[in-house]
Design an enzyme around this catalytic site. Structure first.
Site, PDB file in Angstrom:
ATOM      1  N   ASP A   4       6.360  -8.269   5.365  1.00  0.00           N
ATOM      2  CA  ASP A   4       7.108  -8.620   4.156  1.00  0.00           C
ATOM      3  C   ASP A   4       6.182  -9.443   3.262  1.00  0.00           C
ATOM      4  O   ASP A   4       5.828 -10.573   3.605  1.00  0.00           O
ATOM      5  CB  ASP A   4       8.356  -9.427   4.537  1.00  0.00           C
ATOM      6  CG  ASP A   4       9.147  -9.876   3.321  1.00  0.00           C
ATOM      7  OD1 ASP A   4       8.766  -9.535   2.187  1.00  0.00           O
ATOM      8  OD2 ASP A   4      10.154 -10.594   3.511  1.00  0.00           O
ATOM      9  N   CYS A  25       2.467   0.183 -12.153  1.00  0.00           N
ATOM     10  CA  CYS A  25       2.574   1.393 -12.985  1.00  0.00           C
ATOM     11  C   CYS A  25       3.735   1.214 -13.966  1.00  0.00           C
ATOM     12  O   CYS A  25       4.669   2.007 -14.007  1.00  0.00           O
ATOM     13  CB  CYS A  25       2.739   2.645 -12.128  1.00  0.00           C
ATOM     14  SG  CYS A  25       4.120   2.620 -10.968  1.00  0.00           S
ATOM     15  N   ASP A  34       2.286  -2.892   4.068  1.00  0.00           N
ATOM     16  CA  ASP A  34       3.499  -2.529   3.339  1.00  0.00           C
ATOM     17  C   ASP A  34       4.712  -2.977   4.147  1.00  0.00           C
ATOM     18  O   ASP A  34       4.639  -3.097   5.376  1.00  0.00           O
ATOM     19  CB  ASP A  34       3.560  -1.026   3.079  1.00  0.00           C
ATOM     20  CG  ASP A  34       4.583  -0.667   2.002  1.00  0.00           C
ATOM     21  OD1 ASP A  34       4.240  -0.760   0.809  1.00  0.00           O
ATOM     22  OD2 ASP A  34       5.718  -0.317   2.354  1.00  0.00           O
ATOM     23  N   LYS A  64      -4.097   4.755  -2.220  1.00  0.00           N
ATOM     24  CA  LYS A  64      -5.176   3.881  -2.692  1.00  0.00           C
ATOM     25  C   LYS A  64      -6.032   3.406  -1.524  1.00  0.00           C
ATOM     26  O   LYS A  64      -7.252   3.252  -1.666  1.00  0.00           O
ATOM     27  CB  LYS A  64      -4.596   2.705  -3.474  1.00  0.00           C
ATOM     28  CG  LYS A  64      -3.978   3.111  -4.811  1.00  0.00           C
ATOM     29  CD  LYS A  64      -3.537   1.912  -5.613  1.00  0.00           C
ATOM     30  CE  LYS A  64      -2.954   2.347  -6.956  1.00  0.00           C
ATOM     31  NZ  LYS A  64      -1.696   3.097  -6.832  1.00  0.00           N
ATOM     32  N   GLY A  92       0.784  -1.235   0.000  1.00  0.00           N
ATOM     33  CA  GLY A  92       0.000   0.000   0.000  1.00  0.00           C
ATOM     34  C   GLY A  92       0.814   1.282   0.000  1.00  0.00           C
ATOM     35  O   GLY A  92       0.264   2.352  -0.221  1.00  0.00           O
ATOM     36  N   GLY A  93       2.121   1.185   0.302  1.00  0.00           N
ATOM     37  CA  GLY A  93       2.971   2.369   0.242  1.00  0.00           C
ATOM     38  C   GLY A  93       2.481   3.495   1.122  1.00  0.00           C
ATOM     39  O   GLY A  93       2.214   3.316   2.311  1.00  0.00           O
TER      40      GLY A  93
END
Length: 409
Positions: free
Chosen positions: A280, A349, A254, A239, A234-235
């Site tokens: 992880d 991306c 994440d 989102k 999810g960084g």
């Protein structure tokens, strides 16, 4: 009489470009310099144009300069010459103004003034060199076929500011003098009258920067209201925030716990809630399976070249292969987190085959319990790519590969 000082916008741009040539990322370095320098809007715009324009045209600029330099030329000197050549040949700034300005900047510590003066005067034009390495051009051709040439040309254009806006956000921005144009669904194309962070729309949680293609990954899950969603890799949680805004009960996972605090702060700004977990994802985390799972996997970012043109300077085929291996391991580890009958959306991306359609093809071969499923309306133009789609990398839209996979019940 004292000579006028160089424009501070150019000095900011050169500091950023020097660091980018040394391996830094343009967006974070430019943000830092603009905040530190407190430049007025016009100068901030010039600095931004010089940084991104120079990087987008880097291959042609560098090809013109390389015969006149040595391998030991400092990054700061290269930055002066690249930006000067960009102004001279792309922006069409008068030659005497370019030479005078960049020689003065060189005197300020960026490089030898004599060399800068001689090289900028000697340059007569830019060679006809492609904006991308040949192998990456081939990837675009494979991805977009007859539209690849238009896609590549669009990468030289400035990246618009995309904001997902509520109705209040649209009205607030227009009330402050910003231009808000229709984009794709709730994601609008915006020209700001002031920095985003000080707008009422941003401060009140009515605006969220996100590219329409990135928002399409959220839409790919379909109806999420009231449903539990796992947002994997999810960084920074953008989102996750968009899922929560659509009514989902989100758990965002994440590997980096450094991203959790800013993600939570952004959620608070948007008046939303989500659970954040550090794990992880190359190993199956200890989480209950969910009916809806989004894996927006780490990737090479080749679909974001317009907004991050420095990627084109550094990306290699070896890096694509390494990232594809990481994605393969993550997909395999995350498969058990999809409940029987549930949906897995895989997105990156990137426009390379190894990270997109080939990745899903290998996953389906190894996991026969999954099969491709139709995608809902993603609100952006797409082209079919294997078991998924690629968003059209044009009109400011990033290139995302998106596939929707169903697990047998």
């Amino acid at each position: 009489m004292t000579a006028p000082s160089p424009n501070p916008a150019r000095e900011v741009a050169l500091r950023v470009l020097t660091r980018v040539l040394g391996g830094a990322f343009a967006s974070s370095e430019l943000d830092r310099e603009l905040k530190r320098g407190h430049l007025p809007g016009r100068d901030a715009g010039l600095a931004t144009q010089l940084v991104y324009g120079t990087l987008r045209h880097y291959r042609r600029l560098n090809a013109a300069l390389t015969p006149l330099l040595t391998s030991s030329t400092r990054d700061s000197t290269r930055a002066v010459l690249l930006a000067g050549a960009y102004e001279k040949f792309v922006l069409g700034t008068p030659v005497h103004a370019v030479v005078n300005e960049y020689v003065d900047l060189a005197r300020g510590g960026f490089g030898p003034p004599g060399l800068v003066n001689a090289v900028l005067r000697r340059l007569e034009g830019l060679p006809d060199v492609a904006a991308l390495p040949q192998w990456l051009e081939a990837e675009l051709q494979d991805a977009y076929g007859s539209q690849a040439r238009a896609v590549e040309a669009s990468l030289l254009e400035p990246q618009p500011l995309w904001l997902r806006l509520t109705g209040e956000g649209v009205n607030a921005l227009r009330g402050e003098g910003s231009e808000v144009e229709p984009g794709y669904g709730d994601v609008y194309r915006v020209s700001l009258s002031r920095p985003l962070g000080v707008t009422a729309a941003f401060k009140n949680g009515w605006a969220q920067p996100i590219n329409p293609a990135s928002f399409a990954c959220v839409l790919a899950l379909g109806e999420v209201e009231g449903r539990r969603v796992l947002d994997l890799a999810g960084g920074s949680g953008v989102k996750a925030a968009m899922l929560a805004s659509r009514g989902a009960q989100v758990t965002s996972v994440d590997v980096s716990d450094k991203k959790i605090r800013p993600a939570r702060q952004n959620m608070g700004r948007l008046h939303l809630k989500a659970e954040f977990v550090t794990a992880d994802l190359t190993q199956t985390p200890d989480l209950a399976p969910a009916d809806l799972v989004l894996l927006d996997a780490p990737c090479t970012g080749s679909g974001t070249l317009r907004g991050h043109p420095e990627i084109g300077l550094r990306l290699t085929q070896q890096a694509v292969a390494g990232m594809a291996d990481l994605q393969r391991r993550m997909l395999s580890a995350c498969a058990p987190l999809v409940s029987p009958g549930g949906t897995l959306v895989y997105s990156v991306c990137s426009v390379t085959r190894a990270e997109g359609p080939q990745q899903v093809e290998r996953f389906l071969d190894a996991h026969p319990e999954f099969s491709p499923a139709p995608l809902p309306d993603l609100q952006v133009p797409v082209t079919t790519s294997g078991a998924g789609v690629l968003t059209m990398m044009d009109d400011g839209i990033d290139g995302f590969f998106i596939a929707r996979l169903q697990r047998r019940g």
